[in-house]
Design an enzyme around this catalytic site. Structure first.
Site, PDB file in Angstrom:
ATOM      1  CE  LYS A  62     -14.622 -53.227  12.872  1.00  0.00           C
ATOM      2  NZ  LYS A  62     -15.127 -52.161  11.861  1.00  0.00           N
ATOM      3  CD  GLN A 116     -17.507 -48.290  16.949  1.00  0.00           C
ATOM      4  OE1 GLN A 116     -17.054 -48.626  18.050  1.00  0.00           O
ATOM      5  NE2 GLN A 116     -18.741 -48.676  16.624  1.00  0.00           N
ATOM      6  CG  ASP A 142     -18.520 -48.486   7.902  1.00  0.00           C
ATOM      7  OD1 ASP A 142     -19.398 -49.200   8.808  1.00  0.00           O
ATOM      8  OD2 ASP A 142     -18.335 -47.363   8.012  1.00  0.00           O
TER       9      ASP A 142
HETATM   10  P1  IMP Z   1     -20.376 -42.288  17.790  1.00  0.00           P
HETATM   11  O1  IMP Z   1     -19.709 -43.611  17.998  1.00  0.00           O
HETATM   12  O2  IMP Z   1     -21.934 -42.586  17.524  1.00  0.00           O
HETATM   13  O3  IMP Z   1     -20.195 -41.347  18.766  1.00  0.00           O
HETATM   14  O4  IMP Z   1     -19.882 -41.393  16.434  1.00  0.00           O
HETATM   15  C1  IMP Z   1     -18.732 -40.931  16.372  1.00  0.00           C
HETATM   16  C2  IMP Z   1     -17.801 -41.099  15.129  1.00  0.00           C
HETATM   17  O5  IMP Z   1     -17.671 -42.579  14.678  1.00  0.00           O
HETATM   18  C3  IMP Z   1     -18.721 -40.572  13.733  1.00  0.00           C
HETATM   19  O6  IMP Z   1     -18.160 -40.021  12.853  1.00  0.00           O
HETATM   20  C4  IMP Z   1     -19.464 -41.714  13.406  1.00  0.00           C
HETATM   21  O7  IMP Z   1     -19.800 -41.645  12.085  1.00  0.00           O
HETATM   22  C5  IMP Z   1     -18.175 -42.835  13.715  1.00  0.00           C
HETATM   23  N1  IMP Z   1     -18.917 -44.384  13.746  1.00  0.00           N
HETATM   24  C6  IMP Z   1     -19.282 -44.965  14.831  1.00  0.00           C
HETATM   25  N2  IMP Z   1     -19.339 -46.079  14.609  1.00  0.00           N
HETATM   26  C7  IMP Z   1     -19.076 -46.487  13.460  1.00  0.00           C
HETATM   27  C8  IMP Z   1     -18.918 -47.371  12.614  1.00  0.00           C
HETATM   28  O8  IMP Z   1     -19.394 -48.803  13.158  1.00  0.00           O
HETATM   29  N3  IMP Z   1     -18.521 -47.561  11.537  1.00  0.00           N
HETATM   30  C9  IMP Z   1     -18.227 -46.174  11.020  1.00  0.00           C
HETATM   31  N4  IMP Z   1     -17.899 -45.106  11.452  1.00  0.00           N
HETATM   32  C10 IMP Z   1     -18.503 -45.146  12.848  1.00  0.00           C
END
Ligand code: IMP
Length: 452
Positions: free
Chosen positions: A16, A249, A13
């Site tokens: 980007k 991410q 966040d």
């Molecule tokens: P997942 O990618 O949905 O499996 O989540 C795994 C971790 O990555 C969690 O803590 C999410 O909040 C974080 N996360 C996944 N995508 C993002 C993003 O685009 N921005 C910030 N955090 C993310």
């Protein structure tokens, strides 16, 4: 033949999307190389807001090819929703290309993500529940369904059957366990069961016939966009064009190098651009890291500079720190230069973009963590690889003067108050990489180029 990688330098966040959108001006192609619709980026152009989860940020330029690379995991329903939304807004998506080798997030991945998080209870990761982890797990298990499978009904059916069988078992077990827990908690289990709960079998979302039919129709709609996208990247690079590899991410959420297990299930670091797009290391000429002027994190996991006080609350308010994807409130804290220096080296960054500098207005003296102290009192100058050490590390700060001026209309470095310039110079000096771009507001014009 410049290949430029854009990576998140913190926990995601960082903005980007906006920086990609700006740099895309100089590129012929923009490629997403990992992650899925767990990402979310907002681009504000001429006061109009666009939100994307899967489609590369460059889509707002009609002349540029936007690629969803093989390393992405793609929920076709979400992608088609984005395509429809863009079409409604009058934006041409004819230049969107999707790798035939990208893996599909299937309905059972989403169910498993939710069921897995529920089962973990207090230990949950706080995933976005979009099915990311289970989809990448299937890819590694070689049980994944790929975009190209949408084009062959017979293969699709065979693969869905093979993939679904082990999942039905897992979902059934999870559902039995949950029922037991509910019973123990005195809940009316019979009522809950009649409510077609997540993970309870049979579930209409897991019907093979329905799933195949639905996905064949997605295939028809996506077919014009499906391509050998690695080859498209080679052609662009070999003809002297610029390709931007857009990370989703961020570094500290990297499956290998982040704060495991509180990470995502892909590799958002620059090195992964090669695998996720199909190019070689020598195709990468420049790496840009994007960091906020402070730090945020969504979901669980260590966050040494987190502020649980009024200043943290003001960062949430002034920075509108709520997730684009899940709407969750982001945890906020001071800039962490120990973590940033780690990200700079891991990605071998050439330049930094610091976003949301305007949010620091009026917060009093500015702080940046320059080292950690372990529970035993040891000084930690570098980002600790050991999870337990990181969990209990406390940051030590350098304090710099703050600023009260509204900087959202500044367009040149010289327009910035001295305190803001000094803060940026301190960051660049500490991590050893120049700050080349600064964001002072959400709009693409609210940007300052430094040193050019
Ligand atoms: P997942 O990618 O949905 O499996 O989540 C795994 C971790 O990555 C969690 O803590 C999410 O909040 C974080 N996360 C996944 N995508 C993002 C993003 O685009 N921005 C910030 N955090 C993310």
């Amino acid at each position: 033949m410049p290949g430029v990688v854009i990576v998140g330098a913190q926990w995601g966040d960082e903005g980007k999307g906006k920086i990609t959108d700006l740099l895309a001006d100089r590129a012929g192609m923009i490629v997403r190389f990992q992650g899925g619709n767990n990402a979310g980026h907002t681009i504000v152009r001429e006061g109009r807001e666009y939100k994307f989860h899967l489609i590369p940020s460059g889509i707002l330029y009609s002349q540029k090819t936007c690629v969803i690379g093989n390393g992405v995991v793609l929920d076709p329903r979400v992608l088609l929703g984005e395509i429809d939304g863009l079409k409604r807004a009058g934006i041409d998506v004819g230049n969107l290309r999707i790798s035939a080798n990208a893996h599909l997030i299937m309905p059972y991945h989403v169910l498993l993500d939710t069921a897995g998080e529920t089962k973990l209870g207090k230990l949950s990761i706080g995933t976005t529940r979009r099915g990311i982890g289970p989809c990448y797990a299937d890819k590694a298990l070689r049980l994944g369904i790929r975009v190209q499978d949408l084009l062959d009904e017979k293969i699709l059916r065979t693969k869905i059957r093979a993939a679904l069988e082990p999942k039905q078992q897992a979902l059934r077990e999870l559902s039995v366990q949950r029922r037991k827990l509910r019973k123990e908690a005195g809940e009316d289990v019979a009522k809950a069961e009649s409510e077609a709960e997540l993970g309870d079998i049979p579930d209409p979302r897991l019907d093979v016939h329905g799933m195949v039919e639905e996905h064949v129709s997605y295939g028809h709609r996506l077919e014009p966009h499906i391509a050998d996208t690695a080859r498209l990247c080679w052609d662009e690079l070999d003809s002297g064009g610029t390709v931007i590899f857009e990370g989703a991410q961020a570094t500290l959420l990297d499956l290998d190098h982040g704060t495991y297990p509180f990470v995502t299930s892909s590799n958002p670091i620059a090195g992964a651009a090669c695998v996720g797009a199909g190019v070689g290391p020598a195709d990468i000429d420049e790496v840009w890291g994007i960091a906020k002027a402070y730090a945020t994190r969504v979901g669980a996991g260590p966050f040494p500079t987190e502020l649980e006080d009024e200043i943290g609350e003001r960062m949430v308010e002034q920075g509108h720190e709520f997730g684009t994807t899940t709407g969750r409130r982001r945890r906020c804290g001071w800039m962490d230069l120990v973590a940033l220096r780690y990200a700079v080296r891991l990605n071998r960054m050439d330049a930094l973009a610091i976003t949301k500098l305007d949010v620091l207005r009026g917060l009093g003296p500015l702080r940046a963590a320059v080292r950690y102290r372990s529970k035993e009192g040891a000084v930690l100058d570098s980002f600790p690889y050991h999870q337990s050490i990181l969990h209990s590390a406390t940051p030590e700060y350098e304090e710099l003067p703050g600023f009260d001026e509204d900087i959202s209309d500044c367009r040149e470095e010289a327009d910035l108050p001295a305190a803001a310039r000094d803060f940026l110079a301190f960051i660049a000096d500490f991590v050893g990489v120049p700050v080349r771009l600064v964001g002072v507001g959400p709009d693409r014009d609210q940007t300052i180029w430094l040193g050019s």
